[in-house]
Design a protein around this motif. Structure first.
Motif, PDB file in Angstrom:
ATOM      1  N   PHE A 238       0.828  -1.203   0.000  1.00 10.91           N
ATOM      2  CA  PHE A 238       0.000   0.000   0.000  1.00 10.91           C
ATOM      3  C   PHE A 238       0.864   1.256   0.000  1.00 10.91           C
ATOM      4  O   PHE A 238       1.713   1.426   0.880  1.00 10.91           O
ATOM      5  N   GLU A 239       0.613   2.114  -0.969  1.00 11.42           N
ATOM      6  CA  GLU A 239       1.370   3.361  -1.115  1.00 11.42           C
ATOM      7  C   GLU A 239       1.223   4.255   0.112  1.00 11.42           C
ATOM      8  O   GLU A 239       2.182   4.861   0.575  1.00 11.42           O
ATOM      9  N   TRP A 240       0.015   4.339   0.678  1.00 13.83           N
ATOM     10  CA  TRP A 240      -0.201   5.180   1.860  1.00 13.83           C
ATOM     11  C   TRP A 240       0.677   4.718   3.016  1.00 13.83           C
ATOM     12  O   TRP A 240       1.161   5.538   3.793  1.00 13.83           O
ATOM     13  N   ALA A 241       0.874   3.407   3.128  1.00 18.99           N
ATOM     14  CA  ALA A 241       1.702   2.880   4.214  1.00 18.99           C
ATOM     15  C   ALA A 241       3.175   3.207   3.979  1.00 18.99           C
ATOM     16  O   ALA A 241       3.922   3.457   4.929  1.00 18.99           O
ATOM     17  N   GLN A 242       3.603   3.232   2.713  1.00 19.03           N
ATOM     18  CA  GLN A 242       4.981   3.633   2.413  1.00 19.03           C
ATOM     19  C   GLN A 242       5.224   5.069   2.847  1.00 19.03           C
ATOM     20  O   GLN A 242       6.240   5.380   3.471  1.00 19.03           O
ATOM     21  N   ARG A 243       4.269   5.949   2.522  1.00 20.09           N
ATOM     22  CA  ARG A 243       4.411   7.352   2.927  1.00 20.09           C
ATOM     23  C   ARG A 243       4.380   7.493   4.443  1.00 20.09           C
ATOM     24  O   ARG A 243       5.186   8.220   5.028  1.00 20.09           O
ATOM     25  N   LEU A 244       3.459   6.795   5.096  1.00 20.88           N
ATOM     26  CA  LEU A 244       3.349   6.862   6.551  1.00 20.88           C
ATOM     27  C   LEU A 244       4.605   6.305   7.225  1.00 20.88           C
ATOM     28  O   LEU A 244       5.081   6.860   8.218  1.00 20.88           O
ATOM     29  N   LEU A 245       5.167   5.246   6.681  1.00 17.34           N
ATOM     30  CA  LEU A 245       6.392   4.670   7.234  1.00 17.34           C
ATOM     31  C   LEU A 245       7.537   5.672   7.164  1.00 17.34           C
ATOM     32  O   LEU A 245       8.261   5.869   8.144  1.00 17.34           O
ATOM     33  N   GLY A 246       7.694   6.338   6.030  1.00 15.47           N
ATOM     34  CA  GLY A 246       8.735   7.361   5.907  1.00 15.47           C
ATOM     35  C   GLY A 246       8.520   8.505   6.883  1.00 15.47           C
ATOM     36  O   GLY A 246       9.466   8.966   7.537  1.00 15.47           O
ATOM     37  N   TYR A 247       7.286   8.955   6.988  1.00 13.62           N
ATOM     38  CA  TYR A 247       6.950  10.046   7.901  1.00 13.62           C
ATOM     39  C   TYR A 247       7.211   9.628   9.355  1.00 13.62           C
ATOM     40  O   TYR A 247       7.790  10.387  10.135  1.00 13.62           O
ATOM     41  N   ALA A 248       6.770   8.432   9.713  1.00 11.40           N
ATOM     42  CA  ALA A 248       6.934   7.950  11.088  1.00 11.40           C
ATOM     43  C   ALA A 248       8.411   7.790  11.446  1.00 11.40           C
ATOM     44  O   ALA A 248       8.826   8.148  12.553  1.00 11.40           O
ATOM     45  N   ARG A 249       9.209   7.271  10.525  1.00 13.55           N
ATOM     46  CA  ARG A 249      10.653   7.137  10.786  1.00 13.55           C
ATOM     47  C   ARG A 249      11.283   8.493  11.042  1.00 13.55           C
ATOM     48  O   ARG A 249      12.069   8.662  11.981  1.00 13.55           O
ATOM     49  N   GLU A 250      10.941   9.453  10.201  1.00 16.93           N
ATOM     50  CA  GLU A 250      11.501  10.801  10.346  1.00 16.93           C
ATOM     51  C   GLU A 250      11.100  11.406  11.690  1.00 16.93           C
ATOM     52  O   GLU A 250      11.937  11.951  12.421  1.00 16.93           O
ATOM     53  N   ARG A 251       9.823  11.322  12.038  1.00 14.44           N
ATOM     54  CA  ARG A 251       9.335  11.895  13.296  1.00 14.44           C
ATOM     55  C   ARG A 251       9.945  11.188  14.505  1.00 14.44           C
ATOM     56  O   ARG A 251      10.320  11.825  15.484  1.00 14.44           O
TER      57      ARG A 251
END
Length: 149
Positions: free
Chosen positions: A76-89
Motif C-alpha cells: 500500500f502506497e499510503w503505508a509507504q508514505r506513513l512509514l517514511g513520515y513515522a521514521r523521520e518523526r
C-alpha cells in the motif's frame, strides 16, 4: 578480479529478484492478488496494533510498529508514505529527547514506568504477580475487576 571470479549477485539480491517475479505473477491474477492484498493488510494491521499497544512497555514496541508499517508498505502506497513520515518523526523525537538535560530524561523514564504500572494494574497483572510471590493486598486488585479471584 581474476578470470575465474565473476560478479555474482548477492543472496539478498537473488531473493529480492525471486520475490519480484513471484509478485508480478500474482498481479496477473486479479482475484488472487486481491485476496493476497487483503491478507497483507490484515497481518500488517494486527502487527501494527500490537506494536502500538507495546510502545509504553520495555521492549521493542516501536520496532513492532515499524515492522507492521513495513508489512503494509509492501502493498500500500499510503503505508509507504506513513512509514517514511513515522521514521523521520521518531528519529527527530529521539534526537530531541537525547539532547535534553538528564533530569528531563529521568522524568520521561518515570512517566513511562507509571504508564506501564497503571496499565498492568488496570489489567489485573499487578494483583496476579503479587499473588505469585505471596503479596496479596486489596489495593493491588484492578478497579476494573480484571484478575480478581
Amino acid at each position: 578480479m581474476t578470470e575465474n571470479e565473476t560478479e555474482q549477485p548477492s543472496r539478498w539480491t537473488r531473493v529480492k529478484d525471486r520475490w519480484k517475479k513471484w509478485r508480478e505473477a500474482l498481479r496477473r491474477r486479479p482475484r488472487v492478488d486481491f485476496f493476497y492484498r487483503i491478507a497483507v493488510g490484515v497481518v500488517g494491521l494486527v502487527v501494527l496494533g500490537l506494536g502500538v499497544l507495546a510502545i509504553p512497555y520495555p521492549g521493542p514496541g516501536w520496532a513492532i510498529v515499524f515492522i507492521g508499517l513495513g508489512i503494509l508498505a509492501t502493498e500500500f502506497e499510503w503505508a509507504q508514505r506513513l512509514l517514511g513520515y513515522a521514521r523521520e518523526r521518531y528519529d527527530r523525537a529521539m534526537d530531541w529527547f537525547h539532547r535534553q538535560h538528564p533530569i528531563v530524561q529521568i522524568l520521561g523514564g518515570l512517566l513511562t514506568a507509571v504508564v506501564v504500572f497503571a496499565t498492568l494494574w488496570l489489567l489485573g497483572a499487578v494483583d496476579w504477580a503479587g499473588e505469585l510471590v505471596g503479596f496479596d493486598h486489596r489495593w493491588l486488585e484492578s478497579p476494573l475487576g480484571f484478575g480478581s479471584s
